[in-house]
Design a protein around this motif. Structure first.
Motif, short mmCIF file in Angstrom:
data_model
loop_
_atom_site.label_atom_id
_atom_site.label_comp_id
_atom_site.label_asym_id
_atom_site.label_seq_id
_atom_site.Cartn_x
_atom_site.Cartn_y
_atom_site.Cartn_z
N VAL A 99 33.94 44.65 36.14
CA VAL A 99 34.06 45.83 36.99
C VAL A 99 33.27 46.94 36.31
O VAL A 99 33.44 47.20 35.12
CB VAL A 99 35.53 46.25 37.19
N ASN A 100 32.39 47.56 37.07
CA ASN A 100 31.58 48.63 36.50
C ASN A 100 32.16 50.00 36.84
O ASN A 100 33.01 50.14 37.72
CB ASN A 100 30.15 48.53 37.04
N LYS A 101 31.66 50.99 36.13
CA LYS A 101 32.11 52.37 36.32
C LYS A 101 31.98 52.77 37.80
O LYS A 101 30.96 52.49 38.43
CB LYS A 101 31.25 53.28 35.45
N GLY A 102 33.02 53.38 38.32
CA GLY A 102 32.97 53.88 39.69
C GLY A 102 33.31 52.85 40.76
O GLY A 102 33.42 53.19 41.93
N GLU A 103 33.48 51.59 40.36
CA GLU A 103 33.79 50.57 41.35
C GLU A 103 35.28 50.53 41.69
O GLU A 103 36.12 50.72 40.82
CB GLU A 103 33.36 49.18 40.84
N ILE A 104 35.55 50.25 42.95
CA ILE A 104 36.94 50.05 43.39
C ILE A 104 37.05 48.60 43.83
O ILE A 104 36.37 48.17 44.76
CB ILE A 104 37.29 50.99 44.56
N ILE A 105 37.86 47.85 43.12
CA ILE A 105 37.96 46.40 43.37
C ILE A 105 39.37 46.05 43.81
O ILE A 105 40.34 46.56 43.26
CB ILE A 105 37.66 45.62 42.06
N GLY A 106 39.49 45.20 44.80
CA GLY A 106 40.82 44.74 45.23
C GLY A 106 40.95 43.24 45.07
O GLY A 106 39.98 42.51 45.25
N PHE A 107 42.15 42.81 44.70
CA PHE A 107 42.45 41.37 44.67
C PHE A 107 43.23 41.03 45.93
O PHE A 107 44.20 41.72 46.23
CB PHE A 107 43.42 41.03 43.54
N ILE A 108 42.81 39.99 46.63
CA ILE A 108 43.67 39.52 47.70
C ILE A 108 44.05 38.07 47.47
O ILE A 108 43.28 37.31 46.88
CB ILE A 108 43.04 39.69 49.11
N GLY A 109 45.24 37.71 47.91
CA GLY A 109 45.72 36.35 47.71
C GLY A 109 47.18 36.29 48.10
O GLY A 109 47.85 37.32 48.08
N PRO A 110 47.66 35.09 48.44
CA PRO A 110 49.06 34.96 48.86
C PRO A 110 50.03 35.24 47.71
O PRO A 110 49.61 35.35 46.56
CB PRO A 110 49.16 33.50 49.32
N ASN A 111 51.31 35.34 48.00
CA ASN A 111 52.33 35.51 46.97
C ASN A 111 52.21 34.40 45.94
O ASN A 111 52.06 33.24 46.30
CB ASN A 111 53.74 35.41 47.58
N GLY A 112 52.27 34.77 44.68
CA GLY A 112 52.23 33.76 43.63
C GLY A 112 50.82 33.35 43.23
O GLY A 112 50.64 32.46 42.41
N ALA A 113 49.81 34.01 43.79
CA ALA A 113 48.43 33.64 43.48
C ALA A 113 48.03 34.02 42.05
O ALA A 113 47.09 33.46 41.50
CB ALA A 113 47.47 34.29 44.48
N GLY A 114 48.74 34.97 41.48
CA GLY A 114 48.44 35.37 40.11
C GLY A 114 47.86 36.79 39.99
O GLY A 114 47.36 37.18 38.93
N LYS A 115 47.96 37.56 41.07
CA LYS A 115 47.40 38.92 41.05
C LYS A 115 48.12 39.82 40.04
O LYS A 115 47.48 40.46 39.20
CB LYS A 115 47.49 39.55 42.46
N SER A 116 49.45 39.85 40.12
CA SER A 116 50.21 40.71 39.20
C SER A 116 50.03 40.26 37.74
O SER A 116 49.89 41.09 36.85
CB SER A 116 51.71 40.69 39.54
#
Ligand SMILES: Nc1ncnc2c1ncn2[C@@H]1O[C@H](COP(=O)(O)OP(=O)(O)O)[C@@H](O)[C@H]1O
Ligand SMILES: [Mg+2]
Length: 210
Positions: free
Chosen positions: A53-70
């Motif tokens: 992730v570079n400076k100024g970037e806004i990145i989102g993770f998407i995935g079902p429950n339990g995918a490992g995002k948290s």
């Protein structure tokens, strides 16, 4: 954007997290068996992910429950240790160089709050201000800005326990930003909120990134 800023702000390489979990036998018989034998299995929550992730970037993770995002977010802010691989924030490890990097990180877990239930919102902020050692002038400037985006002043004297979910989330977002970190992690910051607050939070993310 400056030219010499080629180093990514976040660099994850082969990030992997396995949890050891007890395998449970079913039923009453199983419950008794579980008292004596624990059959362990390995659960792979995050499987070899790499990204930058570079400076100024806004990145989102998407995935079902339990995918490992948290779990990924927890490794990025140093709450969990990766089983293998590593993450670097501005070249520093959130696990090994926690002291140095923590002042530059903000984090909001929508399912939890870092505010103090028994205090007024403003008192919670004051405590956090001291924890992060933000000087009063800087804090006042930040608060003015945060109030402009999140209308914090209208809830500043309300005890945290009396805040609605949306108000509490606005408070949590402000709390995560009051030491002006350069990296902000948000884990489900709009969970359970109505569209109006969701919109306010999206606006906040865009504005704060400027
Ligand atoms: N502390 C833990 N111990 C064991 N398993 C866990 C733990 N935390 C998360 N997991 C498991 O890891 C997987 C990923 O969880 P999580 O990162 O919370 O997913 P997400 O945030 O994408 O919904 C899930 O299967 C979850 O049950
Ligand atoms: Mg999650």
């Amino acid at each position: 954007m400056t030219v010499n800023n080629t180093e990514p702000v976040i660099k994850a390489t082969h990030l992997t997290k396995e949890f050891v979990v007890n395998k449970k036998s079913k039923g009453i018989r199983g419950a008794i068996i579980n008292l004596f034998v624990t059959d362990k299995t390995i659960k792979k929550a995050v499987d070899d992910i790499s990204f930058e992730v570079n400076k100024g970037e806004i990145i989102g993770f998407i995935g079902p429950n339990g995918a490992g995002k948290s779990t990924t977010i927890k490794m990025m802010c140093g709450i969990l240790n990766p089983t293998s691989g590593e993450v670097l924030i501005k070249g520093l490890s959130p696990q090994k160089q926690r002291q140095e990097i923590v002042k530059d990180l903000g984090v909001v877990f929508g399912q939890r709050s870092q505010l103090y239930w028994d205090l007024r919102l403003g008192e919670s902020f004051e405590l956090l201000r001291r924890i992060y050692q933000v000087d009063v002038r800087k804090y006042d400037d930040n608060m003015e800005e945060l109030d402009r985006i999140l209308n914090i002043n209208e809830i500043i004297n309300t005890p945290v326990r009396q805040l609605s979910l949306g108000q509490r989330m606005r408070g949590d977002l402000a709390a995560a930003m009051l030491h002006s970190p350069s990296v902000l992690f948000l884990d489900e910051p709009t969970i359970g909120l109505d569209v109006e607050v969701k919109y306010a939070i999206r606006k906040f993310i865009k504005e704060i990134n400027k």
